[in-house]
Scaffold this motif. Sequence first.
Motif, PDB file in Angstrom:
ATOM      1  N   GLY A  78      18.397 100.783  74.265  1.00 49.21           N
ATOM      2  CA  GLY A  78      17.200 101.541  74.594  1.00 49.21           C
ATOM      3  C   GLY A  78      16.532 101.048  75.862  1.00 49.21           C
ATOM      4  N   GLY A  79      16.426  99.715  76.000  1.00 45.86           N
ATOM      5  CA  GLY A  79      15.840  99.145  77.215  1.00 45.86           C
ATOM      6  C   GLY A  79      16.605  99.545  78.452  1.00 45.86           C
ATOM      7  N   SER A  80      17.920  99.703  78.305  1.00 46.91           N
ATOM      8  CA  SER A  80      18.736 100.135  79.445  1.00 46.91           C
ATOM      9  C   SER A  80      18.416 101.570  79.841  1.00 46.91           C
ATOM     10  N   GLY A  81      18.062 102.403  78.857  1.00 47.80           N
ATOM     11  CA  GLY A  81      17.662 103.767  79.189  1.00 47.80           C
ATOM     12  C   GLY A  81      16.445 103.791  80.094  1.00 47.80           C
ATOM     13  N   PHE A  82      15.439 102.968  79.760  1.00 49.30           N
ATOM     14  CA  PHE A  82      14.254 102.873  80.604  1.00 49.30           C
ATOM     15  C   PHE A  82      14.608 102.226  81.942  1.00 49.30           C
ATOM     16  N   GLY A  83      15.487 101.229  81.909  1.00 46.67           N
ATOM     17  CA  GLY A  83      15.895 100.566  83.135  1.00 46.67           C
ATOM     18  C   GLY A  83      16.624 101.493  84.083  1.00 46.67           C
ATOM     19  N   ILE A  84      17.461 102.360  83.542  1.00 49.11           N
ATOM     20  CA  ILE A  84      18.183 103.332  84.366  1.00 49.11           C
ATOM     21  C   ILE A  84      17.198 104.220  85.111  1.00 49.11           C
ATOM     22  N   MET A  85      16.140 104.649  84.435  1.00 45.03           N
ATOM     23  CA  MET A  85      15.151 105.499  85.106  1.00 45.03           C
ATOM     24  C   MET A  85      14.383 104.717  86.168  1.00 45.03           C
ATOM     25  N   ALA A  86      14.138 103.424  85.917  1.00 42.97           N
ATOM     26  CA  ALA A  86      13.477 102.594  86.927  1.00 42.97           C
ATOM     27  C   ALA A  86      14.355 102.437  88.163  1.00 42.97           C
TER      28      ALA A  86
END
Length: 256
Positions: A78-86
């Motif tokens: 899940g954190g990677s999903g937010f990281g991808i958008m960042a």
Amino acid sequence: MKTQYSLLLLLLLLGFTQCKSPAAKPDRISDEALMDTLQRRTFNYFWEGAEPNSGLACERIHIDGIYPEDDQNVVTTGGSGFGIMAVLAGIDRGYVTREEGLARMERIVSFLETADRFHGAYPHWWFGDTGRVKPFGQKDNGGDLVETAFLMQGLLAVHQYYINGSPAEQALAGRIDTLWREVDWNFYRRNDQNVLYWHWSPEYGWEMNFPVHGYNECLIMYILAAASPTHSIPATVYHEGWAEKGAIIDPHKVED
């Protein structure tokens, strides 16, 4: 997720550093400069702190840059999903070149194409160097539909960013589309119930026994499940599972 908590701490610290006394008002930065600072620092967290093999977000990054032994190479879905958008925001704002950004996204997608999945859904954690699942708990060693939804929303943002781009960007968008289409949201209805379940394990089946009802941060899971071009859930799953036949609007206790 711990990654989100780290970002919250970052924002709080940044807020403290920007606080000035009323007499110092002329020195305050503009809204645009503040936004750029926030985005750049968030971008750097995910860009510089990424797990080297997968390019995804590490479960923990200590402030001294040293990983505890038991956290080595552990990445969070899940954190990677937010990281991808960042990272996507960083590409668009020119913090890295478009070519550098594409190379990172290609590394991420290549990892996701071979990493452990369970009926199209990803686990809560992987080992970033192998792509094998790291159990979040004894029985939580399979698909995590909520974490998968957080990851997919990031990937779909990348898909839309690249879909009309260069041939290489369009090719990556196509690979992301395949990953998106392979998530079997209907499987996670647990024998066609009108609710989505959070977990499934190849060893323990549905023993985690966590049907997801609203209202909470899991809404994106139901939205993506309804929007799937290949494994779309019926509207009744949303209305009965998430909205609990209208009971969602009042304080109540969920009965399963």
